[in-house]
Design a protein around this motif. Structure first.
Motif, PDB file in Angstrom:
ATOM      1  N   VAL A   1      -0.788  -1.358  -4.739  1.00  0.00           N
ATOM      2  CA  VAL A   1      -1.907  -0.576  -5.046  1.00  0.00           C
ATOM      3  C   VAL A   1      -1.405   0.750  -5.365  1.00  0.00           C
ATOM      4  CG1 VAL A   1      -3.813   0.418  -3.730  1.00  0.00           C
ATOM      5  CG2 VAL A   1      -3.424  -1.986  -3.727  1.00  0.00           C
ATOM      6  N   THR A   2      -2.057   1.473  -6.385  1.00  0.00           N
ATOM      7  CA  THR A   2      -1.585   2.899  -6.612  1.00  0.00           C
ATOM      8  C   THR A   2      -2.923   3.607  -6.610  1.00  0.00           C
ATOM      9  OG1 THR A   2      -1.692   2.542  -9.080  1.00  0.00           O
ATOM     10  CG2 THR A   2       0.604   2.329  -7.819  1.00  0.00           C
ATOM     11  N   TYR A   3      -2.767   5.011  -6.675  1.00  0.00           N
ATOM     12  CA  TYR A   3      -3.888   5.857  -6.703  1.00  0.00           C
ATOM     13  C   TYR A   3      -3.565   7.241  -7.563  1.00  0.00           C
ATOM     14  CZ  TYR A   3      -2.370   8.255  -2.595  1.00  0.00           C
ATOM     15  OH  TYR A   3      -1.505   9.043  -1.656  1.00  0.00           O
TER      16      TYR A   3
ATOM     17  N   VAL B   1      -8.273   4.174  -7.524  1.00  0.00           N
ATOM     18  CA  VAL B   1      -7.242   3.161  -7.002  1.00  0.00           C
ATOM     19  C   VAL B   1      -7.152   2.280  -7.926  1.00  0.00           C
ATOM     20  CG1 VAL B   1      -6.605   1.905  -4.945  1.00  0.00           C
ATOM     21  CG2 VAL B   1      -7.864   4.046  -4.602  1.00  0.00           C
TER      22      VAL B   1
ATOM     23  N   THR C   1      -9.759  -0.670   0.153  1.00  0.00           N
ATOM     24  CA  THR C   1      -9.520  -1.356  -0.895  1.00  0.00           C
ATOM     25  C   THR C   1      -8.857  -2.633  -0.578  1.00  0.00           C
ATOM     26  OG1 THR C   1      -9.037   0.757  -2.137  1.00  0.00           O
ATOM     27  CG2 THR C   1      -8.063  -1.312  -3.003  1.00  0.00           C
ATOM     28  N   ARG C   2      -7.915  -2.720   0.313  1.00  0.00           N
ATOM     29  CA  ARG C   2      -7.197  -4.017   0.648  1.00  0.00           C
ATOM     30  C   ARG C   2      -8.563  -4.777   1.421  1.00  0.00           C
ATOM     31  NH1 ARG C   2      -2.382  -3.256   4.748  1.00  0.00           N
ATOM     32  NH2 ARG C   2      -4.099  -2.232   5.736  1.00  0.00           N
TER      33      ARG C   2
ATOM     34  N   SER D   1      -5.226  -1.919  -8.311  1.00  0.00           N
ATOM     35  CA  SER D   1      -4.659  -2.654  -7.825  1.00  0.00           C
ATOM     36  C   SER D   1      -4.305  -3.717  -8.593  1.00  0.00           C
ATOM     37  CB  SER D   1      -5.785  -3.480  -6.480  1.00  0.00           C
ATOM     38  OG  SER D   1      -6.706  -4.192  -7.172  1.00  0.00           O
TER      39      SER D   1
ATOM     40  N   LEU E   1       0.849  -1.148   0.135  1.00  0.00           N
ATOM     41  CA  LEU E   1      -0.223   0.034  -0.149  1.00  0.00           C
ATOM     42  C   LEU E   1       0.966   1.325   0.089  1.00  0.00           C
ATOM     43  CD1 LEU E   1      -2.899  -0.634   2.538  1.00  0.00           C
ATOM     44  CD2 LEU E   1      -2.987  -1.036  -0.039  1.00  0.00           C
TER      45      LEU E   1
ATOM     46  N   LEU F   1      -7.718   3.375   0.975  1.00  0.00           N
ATOM     47  CA  LEU F   1      -6.680   2.379   0.777  1.00  0.00           C
ATOM     48  C   LEU F   1      -6.819   1.219   1.444  1.00  0.00           C
ATOM     49  CD1 LEU F   1      -3.510   4.674   0.236  1.00  0.00           C
ATOM     50  CD2 LEU F   1      -4.682   3.708  -1.435  1.00  0.00           C
TER      51      LEU F   1
ATOM     52  N   ALA G   1      -0.404   7.457   2.066  1.00  0.00           N
ATOM     53  CA  ALA G   1      -1.416   8.419   1.818  1.00  0.00           C
ATOM     54  C   ALA G   1      -1.290   9.782   1.729  1.00  0.00           C
ATOM     55  CB  ALA G   1      -2.763   8.108   2.826  1.00  0.00           C
TER      56      ALA G   1
END
Length: 365
Positions: A240-242, A252, A165-166, A254, A144, A162, A147
């Motif tokens: 994970v990127t955003y 986001v 998302t996980r 993944s 991750l 985030l 932030a």
């Protein structure tokens, strides 16, 4: 033969040593000079001495040591010949030991090494011979990012997005019940219920799965009447990127590869095979003032999936791995060769390479 003296027969000499040591009667009263030297040593030394006449090479200890080493080397070569996997395991190459790989923070420049690929998985070591042996367990293998305030969200809100998302990745691809074929209710609850096309897809996918409405695009599921997972660990690697998306949303992405070791469902089955699934999911954490959405849910933007030993040209709503006998009987795939552990290529590049060529051929599992 002593210097300037006559030779004493070996049999007589050995008899003299025995009798002298035991103190037997009848020993020679006037032994030779050599005998007197031995007799004096017998009187002066405590414990059993080495016979003076015995031959002791100057480097005998080292000779013994090299003999022992040579024997060990010979035994090691036998072990290598009979069970090369055991030797690889001793040195961390067998998939059971070795340092855990650092969490992926960016796309790797190349595929992981293939040296251990010849080692077969076992019930005790289901990731043996696979790069996944050094991957993280479950969500521990998913990196991750830090932030930061983005779009309509503050730093704290991005951190929460985030985390959720996980949570979705865990509920969709790692949950034990879902892996046994149960409906992924917790994962579905995180998807925007007002996104009508996605809700239609979800409703159809579990009722009548098809190529267009396949639940495997988002969820990992096995038919528990046919296969079962080995142990309770699923290995994962990805990140994970955003970035800021449309209308100030936080978009986001993944990109995660999951490795599932399985055996047949029948009791006592011990042939382990692995199913490898890579998914790229893009989700939008929308601004509630600009998009109709329930708090704590996201809208799906896109989702892609690539599988190895999960079934090809058969849509059942479940991953359907093949075992040795089935693989041997199946015709070879007509698609391109693919290394399922190669994360150096994006999913878009992977999909372009695959095209509509049909079932690809995995170079390893």
């Amino acid at each position: 033969m002593g210097k300037g003296g006559a030779s004493i027969p070996d049999e007589e000499w050995e008899r003299f040593l025995r009798e002298s040591e035991a103190g037997a009667q009848g020993a020679p009263e006037e032994p030779s000079a050599r005998a007197r030297m031995v007799a004096r040593r017998l009187q002066e030394e405590t414990g059993r001495p080495e016979p003076w006449r015995a031959h002791q090479p100057a480097r005998r200890r080292r000779g013994k040591g090299w003999y022992a080493v040579g024997l060990l080397v010979a035994l090691a070569l036998v072990v290598v010949a009979l069970d090369p996997g055991r030797v690889a395991d001793w040195f961390g190459g067998g998939g059971g030991e070795g340092a855990q790989a650092a969490t992926e923070s960016q796309r790797p420049g190349q595929a992981p090494p293939t040296e251990a690929a010849v080692l077969l998985p076992t019930v005790e070591q289901p990731f043996r011979g696979s790069p996944a042996a050094r991957w993280g367990d479950g969500t521990a293998g998913i990196g991750l990012p830090e932030a930061r305030a983005t779009g309509w969200m503050s730093k704290a809100q991005v951190a929460q997005a985030l985390d959720r998302t996980r949570d979705f990745l865990a509920a969709s691809s790692l949950d034990a019940g879902v892996l046994r074929g149960e409906r992924p209710r917790a994962a579905i609850a995180l998807i925007n219920p007002h996104q009508r096309d996605v809700q239609d897809y979800l409703a159809t996918a579990f009722r009548a799965p098809s190529r267009e409405n396949d639940p495997l695009l988002l969820f990992s599921r096995f038919d528990s009447t046919k296969v079962r997972l080995v142990g309770d660990v699923v290995k994962a690697r990805g990140r994970v990127t955003y970035e800021e998306g449309d209308r100030g949303a936080v978009e986001v992405t993944s990109d995660v590869t999951y490795v599932y070791p399985v055996v047949r469902a029948a009791a006592g089955s011990d042939e382990v095979v692995r199913t490898i699934v890579r998914r790229e999911i893009v989700m939008s954490w929308d601004h509630p003032a600009k998009v109709v959405i329930e708090p704590g849910t996201f809208s799906l933007v896109s989702y892609k999936m690539d599988t190895t030993n999960g079934g090809c040209d058969t849509v059942t709503g479940y991953l359907t791995p093949e075992f040795g006998a089935e693989r041997a009987a199946a015709p070879p795939g007509d698609g391109p060769e693919v290394d399922p552990y190669d994360r150096s290529k994006s999913m878009d590049a992977r999909m372009r390479e695959a095209g509509d060529a049909g079932c690809g051929r995995a170079t390893r599992s």
